[in-house]
Design an enzyme around this catalytic site. Structure first.
Site, short mmCIF file in Angstrom:
data_model
loop_
_atom_site.label_atom_id
_atom_site.label_comp_id
_atom_site.label_asym_id
_atom_site.label_seq_id
_atom_site.Cartn_x
_atom_site.Cartn_y
_atom_site.Cartn_z
N ASP A 1 -11.21 -14.27 -81.89
CA ASP A 1 -11.11 -15.67 -81.48
C ASP A 1 -9.70 -16.06 -81.05
O ASP A 1 -9.45 -17.23 -80.75
CB ASP A 1 -11.61 -16.60 -82.59
CG ASP A 1 -10.97 -16.33 -83.95
OD1 ASP A 1 -10.41 -15.24 -84.13
OD2 ASP A 1 -11.05 -17.21 -84.82
N HIS A 2 -8.80 -15.08 -81.00
CA HIS A 2 -7.45 -15.33 -80.51
C HIS A 2 -7.07 -14.39 -79.38
O HIS A 2 -6.10 -14.66 -78.67
CB HIS A 2 -6.44 -15.18 -81.65
CG HIS A 2 -6.58 -16.22 -82.71
ND1 HIS A 2 -5.77 -17.33 -82.78
CD2 HIS A 2 -7.46 -16.34 -83.73
CE1 HIS A 2 -6.15 -18.08 -83.80
NE2 HIS A 2 -7.17 -17.50 -84.41
N HIS B 1 -2.31 -13.15 -93.06
CA HIS B 1 -3.65 -13.34 -92.52
C HIS B 1 -4.10 -12.04 -91.87
O HIS B 1 -5.22 -11.56 -92.11
CB HIS B 1 -3.64 -14.48 -91.50
CG HIS B 1 -4.99 -14.78 -90.92
ND1 HIS B 1 -5.99 -15.37 -91.64
CD2 HIS B 1 -5.49 -14.55 -89.67
CE1 HIS B 1 -7.06 -15.50 -90.88
NE2 HIS B 1 -6.78 -15.01 -89.68
#
Length: 250
Positions: free
Chosen positions: A26-27, A78
Site C-alpha cells: 500500500d506504499h 514497522h
C-alpha cells in the site's frame, strides 16, 4: 497509480523521482508500473524489497530536487527498512514537511511488525521528535479518528484530544482529510509522544518510557474495533444458498 497519473497530467509536470518509505504494497505497489511509464525514473528507498528501487538511501543522507531539499531519516520498526523523509526549502517562509509513512500518524504510531519498542522509542523521541515543532506531518494513512478514540481512552481528561477528535470526526463526515498535522500538535494529543506524562503512565501501569510505549502499543493493537454490520443482500444470498456453488470444494 492512476490517481497520481491524473495529478501529473493536470499539473503538467514530469515525474522524475519517487521517495518510498517502505516496501508494503500500500506504499510501493505502483513503482514498477510507473518505472515502465517513465524511463529513467529514480526510485529512492532503504529496503531492497521496494519495487523498482534504483537508489538505496541511508540515514542522514540529503537529496535535492530543484529548490526542495530532503533529509532521509531511518526509522526501523514497522519494517526493518523504513525511511522517513524530511523536506524543506532554504529561505522559504513555508513550514518544513515530514513524510512519515507508517512510523508516526496523526494521534498514533505504526505497528511493530519488524522491530522493537526500543527502536520505535528512538524513532519517536530522538529522530522525529527533535524536528522543528512547526513541521507538517504527512503520514501514510487516514486513521486519525480511530487513533484519537484510543488516545481519549488513554487520557480521558485531555482537552486537546477531545477537541482534535471532534474536529477529525467532522472532517470525516465532510469527506475531507485530517492530514497533515504539526509536530507541535502531536505532542499535545498523541499518547505515543507523551510517554512521560502521568495519565499515560497510569494507563499503562508503567513508568519507564520504553515500557510505557511497549504497553501502549499492545493496548492499541487490541483496541476494540467497531462492529461491522453484515451486508443485508449478502446475508440473504447466503440464506438462499446462492453462494453454494462458489463454496463447494474442488
Amino acid at each position: 497509480p492512476l490517481q497520481l497519473l491524473e495529478i501529473i497530467r493536470k499539473e503538467d509536470v514530469v515525474l522524475r523521482a519517487i521517495l518510498t518509505t517502505h516496501h508494503h504494497w500500500d506504499h510501493a505497489r505502483g513503482n514498477e508500473e510507473l518505472a515502465q511509464l517513465f524511463p529513467g525514473l529514480r526510485v529512492f528507498g532503504a529496503d531492497e524489497r521496494i519495487g523498482a528501487l534504483t537508489h538505496r538511501v541511508t540515514h542522514g543522507q540529503e537529496l535535492a530536487f530543484g529548490a526542495i531539499r530532503v533529509r532521509c531519516l531511518f526509522t526501523p520498526c514497522h519494517t526493518s527498512g523504513h525511511m522517513c523523509y524530511f523536506m524543506w526549502e532554504d529561505d522559504s517562509p513555508d513550514a518544513p514537511a515530514l513524510f512519515s509513512g507508517d512510523t508516526l500518524f496523526v494521534g498514533g504510531c505504526g505497528q511493530f511488525f519488524e522491530g522493537t519498542a526500543e527502536q520505535m522509542h528512538t524513532n519517536l523521541t530522538q529522530i522525529l521528535g527533535t524536528l522543528p515543532e512547526d513541521t507538517k506531518v504527512f503520514c501514510g494513512h487516514e486513521c486519525t479518528v480511530r487513533n484519537l478514540k484510543f488516545a481519549l481512552k488513554v487520557e480521558p481528561e485531555n482537552e486537546a484530544v477531545k477537541e482534535k477528535l471532534a474536529w477529525a470526526k467532522q472532517r470525516d463526515e465532510d469527506d475531507l482529510p485530517t492530514v497533515p498535522s504539526t509536530l507541535r500538535e502531536e505532542f499535545l494529543y498523541n499518547p505515543f509522544l507523551r510517554l512521560t506524562q502521568e495519565p499515560v503512565q497510569s494507563f499503562t501501569g508503567r513508568t519507564e518510557p520504553v515500557e510505557v510505549l511497549r504497553a501502549l502499543r499492545s493496548q492499541r493493537d487490541n483496541f476494540k474495533k467497531p462492529k461491522e454490520r453484515p451486508n443485508p443482500p449478502a446475508m440473504l444470498a447466503f440464506d438462499w444458498g446462492l453462494f453454494g456453488p462458489l463454496l463447494e470444494k474442488q
